[in-house]
Enzyme design. Sequence first.
Site, PDB file in Angstrom:
ATOM      1  CB  CYS A   1      -0.951   0.003   1.177  1.00 45.73           C
ATOM      2  SG  CYS A   1      -0.107  -0.098   2.766  1.00 45.73           S
ATOM      3  CD  GLN A   2       4.743  -0.134   1.066  1.00 44.09           C
ATOM      4  OE1 GLN A   2       4.095  -0.647   0.173  1.00 44.09           O
ATOM      5  NE2 GLN A   2       5.235  -0.826   2.074  1.00 44.09           N
TER       6      GLN A   2
END
Length: 90
Positions: free
Chosen positions: A83-84
């Site tokens: 999810c960065q």
Amino acid sequence: MAKWTKFLLAMNVLSLFDGLGCGQIALRRAKIEYEYYYASEIDKHVISVTQKHFPDTIQTGDVINLKYRDLPTIDLLIGGSPCQGFSVAG
């Protein structure tokens, strides 16, 4: 005990990009039991939080280096998208 119940009790789970172990939270809320929970995660801080809340988690390290032949039969494969790229925290 139903035959499928025995299967669920002996289930091995592999979580890719495990994060904070939310897969274990979901399994517990759904009342799905498992025997072993393997987690592939690389963030050391996240791993320490997971191990604090779920000390029986078996950490497997980076998914790129994961040797599937070294794992037992996996009955349930789950994963979270890294999810960065979507996070305001980076």
